[in-house]
Design a protein around this motif. Sequence first.
Motif, PDB file in Angstrom:
ATOM      1  N   PHE A   1       0.687  -1.107  -0.329  1.00 37.94           N
ATOM      2  CA  PHE A   1      -0.303  -0.283  -0.325  1.00 37.94           C
ATOM      3  C   PHE A   1       0.903   1.334   0.006  1.00 37.94           C
ATOM      4  N   GLU A   2       2.050   1.214   1.154  1.00 40.93           N
ATOM      5  CA  GLU A   2       2.826   2.405   0.843  1.00 40.93           C
ATOM      6  C   GLU A   2       3.696   2.935  -0.011  1.00 40.93           C
ATOM      7  N   ASN A   3       3.682   1.674  -1.224  1.00 39.19           N
ATOM      8  CA  ASN A   3       4.665   1.764  -2.271  1.00 39.19           C
ATOM      9  C   ASN A   3       4.106   1.745  -3.759  1.00 39.19           C
ATOM     10  N   GLU A   4       2.498   1.223  -3.465  1.00 36.70           N
ATOM     11  CA  GLU A   4       1.734   1.273  -5.053  1.00 36.70           C
ATOM     12  C   GLU A   4       0.914   2.271  -5.108  1.00 36.70           C
ATOM     13  N   CYS A   5       0.578   2.822  -3.676  1.00 35.57           N
ATOM     14  CA  CYS A   5      -1.225   3.619  -3.942  1.00 35.57           C
ATOM     15  C   CYS A   5      -0.391   4.886  -3.400  1.00 35.57           C
ATOM     16  N   LEU A   6       0.040   4.685  -1.905  1.00 39.28           N
ATOM     17  CA  LEU A   6       0.169   6.123  -0.907  1.00 39.28           C
ATOM     18  C   LEU A   6       1.372   7.129  -2.689  1.00 39.28           C
TER      19      LEU A   6
ATOM     20  N   PHE B   1       0.807   8.570   6.544  1.00 41.20           N
ATOM     21  CA  PHE B   1      -0.697   8.364   6.157  1.00 41.20           C
ATOM     22  C   PHE B   1      -1.862   7.718   7.655  1.00 41.20           C
ATOM     23  N   VAL B   2      -0.933   6.943   8.789  1.00 39.03           N
ATOM     24  CA  VAL B   2      -2.107   6.866   9.662  1.00 39.03           C
ATOM     25  C   VAL B   2      -2.138   7.639  10.666  1.00 39.03           C
TER      26      VAL B   2
ATOM     27  N   ASN C   1       2.291  13.291  -2.239  1.00 42.09           N
ATOM     28  CA  ASN C   1       4.042  13.073  -2.205  1.00 42.09           C
ATOM     29  C   ASN C   1       4.719  12.116  -1.272  1.00 42.09           C
ATOM     30  N   HIS C   2       4.311  11.131  -0.903  1.00 44.99           N
ATOM     31  CA  HIS C   2       5.314  10.299   0.124  1.00 44.99           C
ATOM     32  C   HIS C   2       4.468   8.911   0.102  1.00 44.99           C
TER      33      HIS C   2
END
Length: 239
Positions: A76-81, A93-94, A86-87
């Motif tokens: 999620f943090e590598n593909e979606c965010l 995010f949490v 901009n990070h």
Amino acid sequence: SFFTSFTPTILFKQQEAMISIPRTTSPVMSDTSVKRKSLLNKFLTKTYFMIDACPPDIGGWSHGGTSFQILDTNRFENECLPKYFNHNKWSSFVRQLNFYGFQKLRGEPDLQMHTSSVRFAHEYFRKGQPELLSKIKRSTSQKPDTIEGSQIETMQRQIEILQKQVRYLEKTMDEKVEQARMSVTQGYKAHIRNLEISYGSTLNAIAQHLSGNNIHNSLVSSPVDTSQLVSYIRSNQDT
């Protein structure tokens, strides 16, 4: 590719334009308040459409659209965010979700199948109802009970890592101390052996030099009295 990298941004702007977010017409509201409200809605709308378009094997809506879940936080943090923000930091995010009053749902049975799964909910964050986003308010300060979830887990992992490092350093230090002790002991023993060899060689040389004299028999047949040997050498030098 170029088009792939910009598709989420274009899609977000199109979807954002479709949301009807009530705007106040009160003359009392300052420009700063309007800007702050705009920023708040920007984060929420980005999050809304990111969850809406999230691949099902990574995350998406749950509980009939009353909450959302992330099944794989790493993906999620590598593909979606990065597609919407901009990070790519899950912790950031949490933290933003906590500021907006989202609650982390823990201990639910269906989440136990995934080791890195997590679920969040807010009464005004509903699937198919983006107009409710305007009712979500950002708190001015984070309450103590909102500091939970991944933040606590991260701190616990850091503590465990530090404890392992301390144990490793203690073990390494003990090994280094033992190695140093053995090295000193072996060096000392070698030095003593060298002295013994040198002392024996010196006695043999003196014995050979003084061969034919009475002292030669005493050097060979019995332990040498060093003081007598020195006295004998001096007496021979005087003569």
